[in-house]
Write an enzyme that holds these catalytic residues in place. Structure first.
Site, PDB file in Angstrom:
ATOM      1  N   ASP A  63       0.871  -1.167   0.000  1.00  0.00           N
ATOM      2  CA  ASP A  63       0.000   0.000   0.000  1.00  0.00           C
ATOM      3  C   ASP A  63       0.912   1.222   0.000  1.00  0.00           C
ATOM      4  OD1 ASP A  63      -1.711   2.114   0.493  1.00  0.00           O
ATOM      5  OD2 ASP A  63      -2.844   1.076   2.058  1.00  0.00           O
ATOM      6  N   TYR A 155      -7.929  14.559  -7.901  1.00  0.00           N
ATOM      7  CA  TYR A 155      -7.018  13.911  -8.852  1.00  0.00           C
ATOM      8  C   TYR A 155      -6.193  14.956  -9.599  1.00  0.00           C
ATOM      9  CZ  TYR A 155      -5.527  10.940 -12.768  1.00  0.00           C
ATOM     10  OH  TYR A 155      -4.786  10.255 -13.712  1.00  0.00           O
ATOM     11  N   ALA A 158      -3.510  16.144  -7.360  1.00  0.00           N
ATOM     12  CA  ALA A 158      -2.464  15.131  -7.217  1.00  0.00           C
ATOM     13  C   ALA A 158      -1.531  15.133  -8.418  1.00  0.00           C
ATOM     14  CB  ALA A 158      -3.101  13.754  -7.025  1.00  0.00           C
ATOM     15  N   LYS A 159      -2.101  15.169  -9.620  1.00  0.00           N
ATOM     16  CA  LYS A 159      -1.264  15.089 -10.812  1.00  0.00           C
ATOM     17  C   LYS A 159      -0.468  16.373 -11.041  1.00  0.00           C
ATOM     18  CE  LYS A 159      -2.152  10.899 -11.624  1.00  0.00           C
ATOM     19  NZ  LYS A 159      -1.076   9.929 -11.285  1.00  0.00           N
TER      20      LYS A 159
END
Length: 352
Positions: A63, A155, A158-159
């Protein structure tokens, strides 16, 4: 850089791009260390990889949100094979819907995987590469890291952070004199993976990929080439590069375009969907490279969309380069009349 018998660690290897990368590296004789949350799927993939040119493969359930688990992943790779030549951070999860509709725990879960997971991987990989004096770290970002879209804000954050991380790490390595350690950022356009079906969704609408859609194998080919020729940033698919350039040249126009595309095509207007946490906290059952979104019709749409984007880019660049007042060499009419009147008053041979 030699490539046969080198060692690559791949996170998010259970499905999608990570799975495609594992099989492509194994087909070229690389030793692959596979990391993901699904032990059974990793073992099955390791068996497939071992059948490719007798490649060595090791499955390590991991993880990436747990820094201790990621350190153990690197330790297992080094203990088993003695080095890490390439590390591919590929794990990612997403949550669709307006920001205020997505539970804070889900937002955090997306950022834990997509940002801290990459940080943990980078720390473990670079420690090994500094010790051996060489290596390549590959972080998979996204076209949305350069051209943000709505209804997927965690997202997108994050990117964008992954892209910024690459820039910071490259500078640190240069300042410390490690010229044989490379950090590459990959920015793909939409890929045909299980990503969309597995994502959390709080939009109330079914999620569909935004055309154009490319295969994960295309991304894997690009990533494998980075082993021989590392580059700062690479795009997968012409649409990804076009969006990045458009976002830099005309950010407001690009935001309006992507907002319409997302609302009309990325989220269905006819198919409803219940709220779901998707795979943010728990891995889904099964593993696959593809999501069933790539076919003849979507290939045609991909080519059409790319052509439209490139045409828009050319026209936009042309307008940006055009001198004020009209085409190059053309004098505005009012200015021409004023100049003629001045010449008549001064005479044909007057200075100025």
């Amino acid at each position: 850089m030699r490539t046969r018998n080198n060692v690559v660690v791949i996170t998010g290897a259970s499905s999608g791009v990570g799975r495609a990368c594992a099989q492509r590296f194994a087909a070229r004789g690389w030793t692959v260390v596979l990391a993901g949350r699904r032990a059974a799927e990793l073992e099955e993939l390791a068996r497939r990889c071992r059948r490719r040119r007798r490649a060595r493969a090791l499955a390590v359930p991991t993880d990436v949100t747990d820094p201790t688990a990621v350190d153990e992943l690197a330790r297992r790779a080094l203990a088993e094979y003695g080095r890490i030549d390439m590390w591919v951070n590929s794990a990612a999860v997403a949550a669709f819907g307006p920001l205020e509709s997505v539970p804070p725990a889900v937002v955090r879960g997306v950022l834990d995987t997509g940002v801290l997971g990459y940080v943990h991987g980078a720390r473990a990989a670079l420690a090994a590469m500094r010790a051996q004096g060489s290596g390549t770290l590959v972080n998979i970002s996204s076209a949305v890291g350069a051209a943000p879209v709505p209804y997927n804000s965690a997202y997108v954050m994050a990117k964008s952070a992954v892209r910024a991380l690459g820039g910071s790490l490259r500078q640190e390595l240069r300042l410390s004199g490690h010229r044989d350690i490379h950090v590459c950022t990959v920015l793909p356009a939409t890929l045909d993976t299980p990503f969309f079906g597995n994502a959390a969704n709080y939009s109330g609408r079914a999620v569909r990929p935004l055309s154009p859609v490319y295969t994960p194998e295309r991304a894997a080919r690009r990533i494998v080439r980075l082993a021989r020729t590392p580059r700062r940033e690479v795009y997968v698919g012409p649409a990804a590069r076009a969006l990045a350039v458009l976002s830099a040249l005309v950010p407001a126009t690009t935001e309006r375009f992507l907002a319409r595309q997302m609302d009309r095509h990325h989220l269905s207007r006819t198919v409803a969907a219940p709220d779901t946490r998707g795979n943010v906290f728990d891995p889904p059952a099964g593993a696959a490279r593809h999501g069933g979104w790539h076919g003849r019709r979507r290939t045609a749409l991909r080519r059409l969309t790319t052509a439209v984007l490139l045409t828009t880019l050319v026209l936009t660049a042309g307008r940006a380069l055009r001198p004020p007042g009209g085409a190059a060499g053309r004098m505005p009419a009012a200015a021409g009349r004023r100049r003629c009147a001045t010449r008549r008053r001064r005479g044909p041979w007057s200075a100025g």
